[in-house]
Scaffold this motif. Structure first.
Motif, PDB file in Angstrom:
ATOM      1  N   GLU A 139     -46.778  90.294 119.306  1.00  0.00           N
ATOM      2  CA  GLU A 139     -48.004  91.099 118.839  1.00  0.00           C
ATOM      3  C   GLU A 139     -48.728  90.961 117.500  1.00  0.00           C
ATOM      4  N   ARG A 140     -47.606  90.698 116.547  1.00  0.00           N
ATOM      5  CA  ARG A 140     -48.238  90.238 115.314  1.00  0.00           C
ATOM      6  C   ARG A 140     -48.995  88.969 115.170  1.00  0.00           C
ATOM      7  N   CYS A 141     -48.339  87.969 115.821  1.00  0.00           N
ATOM      8  CA  CYS A 141     -49.062  86.758 116.183  1.00  0.00           C
ATOM      9  C   CYS A 141     -50.436  87.009 116.711  1.00  0.00           C
TER      10      CYS A 141
ATOM     11  N   PRO B 218     -38.618  82.560 112.031  1.00  0.00           N
ATOM     12  CA  PRO B 218     -40.087  82.542 112.242  1.00  0.00           C
ATOM     13  C   PRO B 218     -40.603  81.885 113.310  1.00  0.00           C
ATOM     14  N   MET B 219     -41.725  81.987 113.831  1.00  0.00           N
ATOM     15  CA  MET B 219     -42.202  81.473 114.987  1.00  0.00           C
ATOM     16  C   MET B 219     -43.070  80.152 114.351  1.00  0.00           C
ATOM     17  N   SER B 220     -42.903  79.184 115.332  1.00  0.00           N
ATOM     18  CA  SER B 220     -43.657  77.979 114.583  1.00  0.00           C
ATOM     19  C   SER B 220     -45.212  78.018 114.976  1.00  0.00           C
ATOM     20  N   PRO B 221     -45.958  77.260 113.945  1.00  0.00           N
ATOM     21  CA  PRO B 221     -47.420  77.167 114.051  1.00  0.00           C
ATOM     22  C   PRO B 221     -47.629  77.080 115.529  1.00  0.00           C
TER      23      PRO B 221
ATOM     24  N   ASP C 275     -46.051  78.209 118.414  1.00  0.00           N
ATOM     25  CA  ASP C 275     -46.157  79.383 119.236  1.00  0.00           C
ATOM     26  C   ASP C 275     -47.144  80.343 118.706  1.00  0.00           C
ATOM     27  N   VAL C 276     -47.541  80.336 117.640  1.00  0.00           N
ATOM     28  CA  VAL C 276     -48.516  81.251 116.990  1.00  0.00           C
ATOM     29  C   VAL C 276     -50.002  81.184 117.466  1.00  0.00           C
ATOM     30  N   VAL C 277     -50.357  79.876 117.606  1.00  0.00           N
ATOM     31  CA  VAL C 277     -51.471  79.363 118.378  1.00  0.00           C
ATOM     32  C   VAL C 277     -51.498  79.812 119.876  1.00  0.00           C
ATOM     33  N   ARG C 278     -50.398  79.367 120.592  1.00  0.00           N
ATOM     34  CA  ARG C 278     -50.400  79.818 122.040  1.00  0.00           C
ATOM     35  C   ARG C 278     -50.368  81.072 122.361  1.00  0.00           C
ATOM     36  N   LEU C 279     -49.605  82.094 121.454  1.00  0.00           N
ATOM     37  CA  LEU C 279     -49.884  83.427 121.570  1.00  0.00           C
ATOM     38  C   LEU C 279     -51.115  84.091 121.264  1.00  0.00           C
ATOM     39  N   ALA C 280     -51.834  83.411 120.344  1.00  0.00           N
ATOM     40  CA  ALA C 280     -53.223  83.825 119.965  1.00  0.00           C
ATOM     41  C   ALA C 280     -54.299  83.597 121.318  1.00  0.00           C
ATOM     42  N   VAL C 281     -53.863  82.328 121.860  1.00  0.00           N
ATOM     43  CA  VAL C 281     -54.667  82.188 122.970  1.00  0.00           C
ATOM     44  C   VAL C 281     -54.401  82.950 124.378  1.00  0.00           C
ATOM     45  N   GLU C 282     -53.194  83.081 124.541  1.00  0.00           N
ATOM     46  CA  GLU C 282     -52.500  83.527 125.893  1.00  0.00           C
ATOM     47  C   GLU C 282     -52.743  85.143 125.840  1.00  0.00           C
ATOM     48  N   PRO C 283     -53.333  85.658 127.296  1.00  0.00           N
ATOM     49  CA  PRO C 283     -53.359  87.053 127.319  1.00  0.00           C
ATOM     50  C   PRO C 283     -52.022  87.744 127.197  1.00  0.00           C
ATOM     51  N   PRO C 284     -51.764  88.862 126.747  1.00  0.00           N
ATOM     52  CA  PRO C 284     -50.432  89.387 126.845  1.00  0.00           C
ATOM     53  C   PRO C 284     -50.061  89.899 128.027  1.00  0.00           C
ATOM     54  N   VAL C 285     -48.395  89.436 128.130  1.00  0.00           N
ATOM     55  CA  VAL C 285     -47.936  89.728 129.367  1.00  0.00           C
ATOM     56  C   VAL C 285     -47.421  91.204 129.569  1.00  0.00           C
ATOM     57  N   SER C 286     -47.623  91.788 130.649  1.00  0.00           N
ATOM     58  CA  SER C 286     -47.355  93.026 131.112  1.00  0.00           C
ATOM     59  C   SER C 286     -46.082  93.307 132.135  1.00  0.00           C
ATOM     60  N   ALA C 287     -45.383  94.318 132.067  1.00  0.00           N
ATOM     61  CA  ALA C 287     -44.346  94.513 133.243  1.00  0.00           C
ATOM     62  C   ALA C 287     -44.847  94.096 134.525  1.00  0.00           C
ATOM     63  N   ASP C 288     -46.068  94.166 134.777  1.00  0.00           N
ATOM     64  CA  ASP C 288     -46.660  93.894 136.015  1.00  0.00           C
ATOM     65  C   ASP C 288     -47.130  92.607 136.367  1.00  0.00           C
TER      66      ASP C 288
END
Length: 127
Positions: A65-67, A97-100, A102-115
Protein backbone atom coordinates in the motif's frame (compact mmCIF):
# COMPACT_ATOMS: atom_id res chain seq x y z
CA UNK A 1 3.37 -40.53 -2.02
CA UNK A 2 6.23 -39.06 -0.05
CA UNK A 3 7.18 -35.40 -0.46
CA UNK A 4 10.52 -33.74 0.10
CA UNK A 5 9.12 -30.52 1.50
CA UNK A 6 7.19 -29.68 4.63
CA UNK A 7 3.62 -28.52 4.17
CA UNK A 8 2.66 -25.35 6.01
CA UNK A 9 -0.43 -25.90 8.09
CA UNK A 10 -2.29 -22.92 9.45
CA UNK A 11 -4.51 -23.24 12.47
CA UNK A 12 -8.26 -22.80 12.04
CA UNK A 13 -8.13 -19.87 14.48
CA UNK A 14 -5.53 -18.13 12.31
CA UNK A 15 -7.43 -18.79 9.08
CA UNK A 16 -10.62 -17.41 10.66
CA UNK A 17 -8.82 -14.29 11.92
CA UNK A 18 -7.18 -13.71 8.54
CA UNK A 19 -10.50 -14.12 6.73
CA UNK A 20 -12.32 -11.72 9.09
CA UNK A 21 -9.47 -9.21 8.94
CA UNK A 22 -9.39 -9.28 5.14
CA UNK A 23 -13.14 -8.59 5.08
CA UNK A 24 -12.55 -5.68 7.46
CA UNK A 25 -9.74 -4.33 5.23
CA UNK A 26 -11.95 -4.53 2.13
CA UNK A 27 -15.02 -3.03 3.81
CA UNK A 28 -16.07 0.56 3.27
CA UNK A 29 -16.19 3.01 6.19
CA UNK A 30 -19.64 2.18 7.63
CA UNK A 31 -19.27 -1.57 7.14
CA UNK A 32 -15.75 -1.49 8.60
CA UNK A 33 -17.07 0.10 11.77
CA UNK A 34 -19.64 -2.70 12.08
CA UNK A 35 -17.01 -5.39 11.41
CA UNK A 36 -14.47 -3.96 13.89
CA UNK A 37 -15.89 -5.80 16.92
CA UNK A 38 -15.93 -9.15 15.12
CA UNK A 39 -12.39 -8.54 13.86
CA UNK A 40 -11.09 -7.64 17.32
CA UNK A 41 -12.67 -10.79 18.76
CA UNK A 42 -11.07 -12.99 16.09
CA UNK A 43 -7.62 -11.41 16.55
CA UNK A 44 -7.86 -11.73 20.35
CA UNK A 45 -8.13 -15.53 20.05
CA UNK A 46 -4.73 -15.86 18.33
CA UNK A 47 -1.73 -17.34 20.08
CA UNK A 48 1.68 -15.63 19.90
CA UNK A 49 2.90 -17.55 16.82
CA UNK A 50 -0.32 -16.98 14.86
CA UNK A 51 -0.37 -13.33 15.93
CA UNK A 52 3.13 -12.91 14.52
CA UNK A 53 2.10 -14.63 11.25
CA UNK A 54 -0.86 -12.28 10.96
CA UNK A 55 1.36 -9.25 11.66
CA UNK A 56 3.78 -10.37 8.93
CA UNK A 57 0.89 -10.82 6.47
CA UNK A 58 -0.33 -7.32 7.35
CA UNK A 59 3.18 -5.89 7.02
CA UNK A 60 3.38 -7.09 3.41
CA UNK A 61 -0.02 -5.56 2.66
CA UNK A 62 0.96 -2.24 4.27
CA UNK A 63 4.27 -2.29 2.38
CA UNK A 64 2.45 -2.74 -0.94
CA UNK A 65 0.00 0.00 0.00
CA UNK A 66 2.86 2.39 0.75
CA UNK A 67 4.26 1.75 -2.73
CA UNK A 68 0.93 2.96 -4.04
CA UNK A 69 1.31 6.15 -1.99
CA UNK A 70 -1.26 5.44 0.71
CA UNK A 71 -0.98 5.01 4.47
CA UNK A 72 -4.68 4.49 5.13
CA UNK A 73 -4.46 0.86 6.29
CA UNK A 74 -1.63 1.66 8.70
CA UNK A 75 -3.83 4.20 10.49
CA UNK A 76 -6.90 1.94 10.44
CA UNK A 77 -4.90 -0.90 12.02
CA UNK A 78 -3.69 1.40 14.78
CA UNK A 79 -7.30 2.26 15.60
CA UNK A 80 -8.43 -1.38 15.43
CA UNK A 81 -5.77 -2.97 17.65
CA UNK A 82 -2.79 -1.01 18.95
CA UNK A 83 -0.75 -4.09 19.95
CA UNK A 84 -1.26 -5.80 16.57
CA UNK A 85 -0.34 -2.50 14.89
CA UNK A 86 2.88 -2.25 16.94
CA UNK A 87 3.80 -5.85 16.07
CA UNK A 88 3.05 -5.16 12.40
CA UNK A 89 5.29 -2.07 12.47
CA UNK A 90 8.13 -4.05 14.05
CA UNK A 91 7.72 -6.75 11.40
CA UNK A 92 7.49 -4.16 8.63
CA UNK A 93 10.95 -2.90 9.58
CA UNK A 94 12.39 -6.39 9.04
CA UNK A 95 10.94 -6.96 5.57
CA UNK A 96 13.34 -6.77 2.63
CA UNK A 97 12.97 -3.61 0.56
CA UNK A 98 10.91 -3.84 -2.59
CA UNK A 99 12.74 -3.68 -5.87
CA UNK A 100 12.12 -0.65 -8.10
CA UNK A 101 10.35 -2.94 -10.59
CA UNK A 102 7.93 -4.10 -7.86
CA UNK A 103 7.23 -0.51 -6.86
CA UNK A 104 6.38 0.41 -10.47
CA UNK A 105 4.23 -2.70 -10.90
CA UNK A 106 2.30 -1.99 -7.69
CA UNK A 107 1.74 1.62 -8.68
CA UNK A 108 0.15 0.53 -11.97
CA UNK A 109 -1.87 -2.52 -10.87
CA UNK A 110 -5.18 -2.11 -9.06
CA UNK A 111 -5.19 -3.38 -5.46
CA UNK A 112 -6.22 -7.00 -4.97
CA UNK A 113 -9.09 -7.65 -2.60
CA UNK A 114 -10.29 -10.82 -0.95
CA UNK A 115 -12.94 -11.07 -3.67
CA UNK A 116 -10.48 -10.88 -6.58
CA UNK A 117 -10.21 -14.10 -8.52
CA UNK A 118 -6.67 -15.48 -8.70
CA UNK A 119 -4.76 -15.03 -11.94
CA UNK A 120 -3.71 -18.14 -13.76
CA UNK A 121 -0.01 -18.53 -14.38
CA UNK A 122 1.87 -20.50 -16.98
CA UNK A 123 2.73 -23.12 -14.37
CA UNK A 124 0.30 -26.01 -14.41
CA UNK A 125 -1.11 -26.93 -11.00
CA UNK A 126 -2.01 -30.43 -12.16
CA UNK A 127 1.23 -32.19 -12.98
Amino acid sequence: MQTTFMELTLSPVYRHAQRVLSQWIDARHAAARREAFRTRAAVAQLGPADRHRLARWLAWIVSAERCRGSRRLDERLRQLDASLHALMRTTLATLPPMSPADVVRLAVEPPVSADTAPRMTSVSATR
